[in-house]
Write a protein that holds these residues in place. Structure first.
Motif, PDB file in Angstrom:
ATOM      1  N   GLN A   1       1.051  -1.336   0.031  1.00  0.00           N
ATOM      2  CA  GLN A   1      -0.052   0.065   0.096  1.00  0.00           C
ATOM      3  C   GLN A   1       0.851   1.219  -0.050  1.00  0.00           C
ATOM      4  O   GLN A   1       1.475   1.575   1.188  1.00  0.00           O
TER       5      GLN A   1
ATOM      6  N   GLY B   1      -1.509   6.680   0.675  1.00  0.00           N
ATOM      7  CA  GLY B   1      -3.001   7.260   0.352  1.00  0.00           C
ATOM      8  C   GLY B   1      -3.449   6.711  -0.945  1.00  0.00           C
ATOM      9  O   GLY B   1      -4.238   6.935  -1.480  1.00  0.00           O
ATOM     10  N   GLN B   2      -2.877   5.588  -1.165  1.00  0.00           N
ATOM     11  CA  GLN B   2      -3.325   4.642  -2.331  1.00  0.00           C
ATOM     12  C   GLN B   2      -4.097   3.328  -1.793  1.00  0.00           C
ATOM     13  O   GLN B   2      -4.012   3.129  -0.501  1.00  0.00           O
ATOM     14  N   LYS B   3      -4.506   2.487  -2.829  1.00  0.00           N
ATOM     15  CA  LYS B   3      -5.204   1.179  -2.430  1.00  0.00           C
ATOM     16  C   LYS B   3      -4.182   0.162  -2.099  1.00  0.00           C
ATOM     17  O   LYS B   3      -3.003   0.332  -2.346  1.00  0.00           O
ATOM     18  N   VAL B   4      -4.596  -0.739  -1.240  1.00  0.00           N
ATOM     19  CA  VAL B   4      -3.883  -2.043  -0.894  1.00  0.00           C
ATOM     20  C   VAL B   4      -3.925  -2.784  -2.324  1.00  0.00           C
ATOM     21  O   VAL B   4      -4.882  -3.028  -2.928  1.00  0.00           O
TER      22      VAL B   4
END
Lengths: 114, 116
Positions: free
Chosen positions: B37, B40-43
Motif C-alpha cells: 500500500q 494514500g493509495q489502495k492496497v
C-alpha cells in the motif's frame, strides 16, 4: 476486470449513531466480497465475507453487510457506533477461479465522536 | 490465537539497495501472499505462493521482486535495487487454502519500507 469503489475516504459519526460505509464493485464474474478493518499499527482483520450463500452477512463486532447484485453493492452497516469502531475499513473483491488475490478499495476511515 | 508476524516493522534503505522483508505465516496455512500500500493509495496485490512456487502475480511484481520460503516457517519478499517508488507498507497474508477465492486471508501488521 474487477474493481472496488468505496465512497467517502472519511466518515464521521456520533457514538450510538448508525454506521454506513459504502462499497460498490465491478466484476464480470460472480464476486466474493470481503470487509476488512485495520486498527492503528495492526494488520487487516476480516470483519465479514460474502461467498454466494446468504446475501445478508453478519460479521464480528455487530457489523453486517448486504450483497445487492442489482446495485453491485456490498455496504457495511452497524446500528450503533462505539468509540472502539474508529478504524480504517477496506472493502475487497475476489472471484471464483482466482487464486484468492484480493482487489481492494481505497479504504474509509471511520471516526466516532463522543 | 495464531497470527501472521512481519519483521522489521520499519525498514529504511538507500535507493539501489536490496531489501528482504520477512513474514512468518500461520503454521498450518498453505497459501501465502504479499500486498503493498503506497501512502494514500489502495492496497495492491503483488503475488501469491503455494507449494513452493508462485501461483499468481500482478503486473507490479516484475523482475525486481522475488519471493521465497527458505524454511518451514518464513516467507520472504526480496526487492532488488530499490527505487523511490517502492516506498510503501508491505503486508504479508496467509490462508488455509480452501476453494478458490473464498478463503479468508490473515494479514500481518505490515512492514513500512522507506527508500531514500
Amino acid at each position: 476486470a474487477q474493481s472496488v469503489t468505496q465512497l467517502g475516504s472519511h466518515v464521521s459519526v456520533s457514538e450510538g449513531a448508525l454506521v454506513l460505509l459504502r462499497c460498490n464493485y465491478s466484476s464480470s464474474v460472480p464476486p466474493y466480497l470481503f470487509w476488512y478493518v485495520q486498527y492503528p499499527n495492526q494488520g487487516l482483520q476480516l470483519l465479514l465475507k460474502y461467498t454466494s450463500a446468504a446475501t445478508l452477512v453478519k460479521g464480528i463486532n455487530g457489523f453486517e453487510a448486504e450483497f445487492k447484485k442489482s446495485e453491485t453493492s456490498f455496504h457495511l452497516t452497524k446500528p450503533s457506533a462505539h468509540m472502539s469502531d474508529a478504524a480504517e475499513y477496506f472493502c475487497a473483491v475476489s472471484y471464483s477461479g482466482s487464486q484468492g488475490n484480493l482487489i481492494f478499495g481505497k479504504g474509509t476511515k471511520l471516526s466516532v465522536k463522543p | 490465537e495464531p497470527e501472521v508476524t512481519q519483521t522489521p516493522s520499519h525498514q529504511v534503505t538507500q535507493m539501489g539497495q536490496e531489501v528482504i522483508l520477512r513474514c512468518v505465516p500461520i503454521s498450518n496455512h498453505l497459501y501465502f501472499y504479499w500486498y503493498r500500500q503506497i501512502l494514500g493509495q489502495k492496497v495492491e496485490f503483488l503475488v501469491s505462493f503455494y507449494n513452493n512456487e508462485i501461483s499468481e502475480k500482478s503486473e507490479i511484481f516484475d523482475d525486481q521482486f522475488s519471493v521465497e520460503r527458505p524454511d518451514g516457517s518464513n516467507f520472504t519478499l526480496k526487492i532488488r535495487s530499490t527505487k523511490l517508488e517502492d516506498s510503501a507498507m508491505y503486508f504479508c497474508a496467509s490462508s488455509r487454502g480452501l476453494a478458490g477465492g473464498t478463503d479468508t486471508q490473515y494479514f500481518g501488521p505490515g512492514t513500512r519500507l522507506t527508500v531514500l
